[in-house]
Design a protein around this motif. Sequence first.
Motif, short mmCIF file in Angstrom:
data_model
loop_
_atom_site.label_atom_id
_atom_site.label_comp_id
_atom_site.label_asym_id
_atom_site.label_seq_id
_atom_site.Cartn_x
_atom_site.Cartn_y
_atom_site.Cartn_z
N ARG A 131 0.99 -1.13 0.06
CA ARG A 131 0.37 0.39 -0.14
C ARG A 131 0.81 1.02 -0.14
O ARG A 131 0.80 2.16 -1.36
N HIS A 132 2.10 1.05 1.04
CA HIS A 132 2.31 2.71 1.20
C HIS A 132 3.22 2.45 0.01
O HIS A 132 3.56 3.47 -1.37
N LYS A 133 3.79 1.57 -0.77
CA LYS A 133 4.73 1.92 -2.79
C LYS A 133 3.72 2.22 -3.21
O LYS A 133 3.72 2.99 -3.71
N ALA A 156 3.71 6.07 -5.68
CA ALA A 156 3.70 6.17 -7.21
C ALA A 156 3.45 7.07 -7.46
O ALA A 156 3.65 7.26 -8.76
N GLY A 157 2.12 7.43 -6.53
CA GLY A 157 0.55 7.56 -6.56
C GLY A 157 -0.11 7.17 -8.11
O GLY A 157 -0.52 7.80 -8.78
N ALA A 158 0.25 5.43 -7.73
CA ALA A 158 -0.74 4.73 -8.51
C ALA A 158 -2.23 4.65 -8.02
O ALA A 158 -2.28 4.43 -6.75
N ASN A 159 -2.99 3.65 -8.58
CA ASN A 159 -4.36 3.41 -8.32
C ASN A 159 -3.71 1.86 -7.77
O ASN A 159 -5.24 2.00 -6.76
N GLY A 160 -3.24 0.81 -7.83
CA GLY A 160 -3.35 -0.24 -7.10
C GLY A 160 -3.09 -1.34 -8.12
O GLY A 160 -1.29 -0.61 -8.32
N LEU A 161 -2.66 -2.68 -7.72
CA LEU A 161 -1.27 -3.46 -7.95
C LEU A 161 -2.19 -4.47 -9.03
O LEU A 161 -3.16 -4.74 -8.51
N LEU A 162 -1.22 -5.44 -9.83
CA LEU A 162 -1.20 -5.99 -10.65
C LEU A 162 -0.61 -7.10 -10.88
O LEU A 162 0.92 -6.89 -10.69
N VAL A 163 -0.51 -8.58 -11.46
CA VAL A 163 0.42 -9.51 -10.76
C VAL A 163 0.15 -11.00 -12.02
O VAL A 163 -0.86 -10.44 -12.65
N TYR A 206 -5.18 -4.40 -2.45
CA TYR A 206 -6.22 -3.72 -2.60
C TYR A 206 -7.30 -3.70 -2.53
O TYR A 206 -7.36 -4.76 -4.25
N PRO A 207 -8.52 -4.88 -2.07
CA PRO A 207 -9.57 -5.85 -2.44
C PRO A 207 -10.22 -5.06 -3.68
O PRO A 207 -10.46 -6.16 -4.32
N ASP A 208 -10.34 -3.94 -4.18
CA ASP A 208 -10.92 -3.33 -5.18
C ASP A 208 -10.18 -3.39 -6.59
O ASP A 208 -10.87 -2.42 -7.38
N HIS A 209 -9.05 -2.91 -6.20
CA HIS A 209 -7.75 -2.72 -7.31
C HIS A 209 -6.67 -3.14 -7.16
O HIS A 209 -5.58 -2.82 -6.99
N ASN A 213 -2.77 -13.03 -3.39
CA ASN A 213 -3.11 -12.68 -2.33
C ASN A 213 -2.86 -11.91 -1.38
O ASN A 213 -3.87 -11.37 -0.82
N LEU A 214 -1.34 -11.80 -1.98
CA LEU A 214 -1.07 -10.42 -1.16
C LEU A 214 -1.62 -9.23 -2.07
O LEU A 214 -2.28 -7.86 -1.11
N ILE A 215 -1.43 -9.27 -3.15
CA ILE A 215 -1.93 -7.39 -3.67
C ILE A 215 -3.81 -7.75 -3.28
O ILE A 215 -4.37 -6.44 -3.14
N LYS A 216 -4.69 -8.91 -3.39
CA LYS A 216 -5.86 -8.81 -3.09
C LYS A 216 -6.06 -8.37 -1.82
O LYS A 216 -7.08 -7.54 -1.46
N LYS A 217 -5.26 -8.51 -1.07
CA LYS A 217 -4.90 -8.18 0.48
C LYS A 217 -5.32 -6.73 0.53
O LYS A 217 -5.97 -6.11 1.09
#
Length: 246
Positions: free
Chosen positions: A13-15, A19-26, A45-48, A39-43
Amino acid sequence: MKQEVEKLTKWLRHKVEEAGANGLLVGLSGGIDSAVVANLIKKAYPDHSLGVIMPCKSEGEDEKHAKEAAEASGLQTVKIDLTQTHDTLLPAIEQQLKEGGLYEQGAQQLADANLRARLRMSTLYTVGTHQKYLVTGTDNAAEWHTGYFTKHGDGGVDLVPLVHYTKGEVREMAEYLGVPDSIIHKQPSAGLWEGQTDENEMGTSYDMIDRYLKGEEIPEEDKNIIDTLHNRSHHKRQMPAAPPEE
């Protein structure tokens, strides 16, 4: 393990905020490392958060496991099949090399495999640009130390949350997170050619690399293999080389 997961999700979340980003992908490969990151990115950013499944002449089981990992974590996915792109680009490159007298038959398998990894990296960043998501890598400590990743391929990411965790620790995290057993216990493979497995390609086992990284005694033969892999992949863990400033 609960504390480790909480620490990683907080860091993610901090990173993203930094970065001024909206969320994460893998990129979901069907392997244990990408399943844990899912699992980590879903935890975090559940919606992003998003999993990208990118078959490229892949084993059908890999895509099946990628979907199972996404379903178990609740991660939204998109599938982008790169087979046709690869089938167009690789022969075109090889034809031009042959015409220029530059084609080397012995380099074909590695060039093919690395192109697949780099096509996936380009795809992840294209999707990430559309969503304003950071690309989250899946390399663990064993892969990072030995250089068992493609430079500017699966090594071309924004974040590497698992880079300080051994393969065994990633397995423990997977069990804690509820990753399906079919993924936890499958033979590790990058799926870059038929019959390819990580350990056969490296010449040693993840267990040996984990023991080495923990400072434990291992057979001299395995130690020499690991040291050789580490030394020759030094450039992969560095920024591009530049001449010294005058």
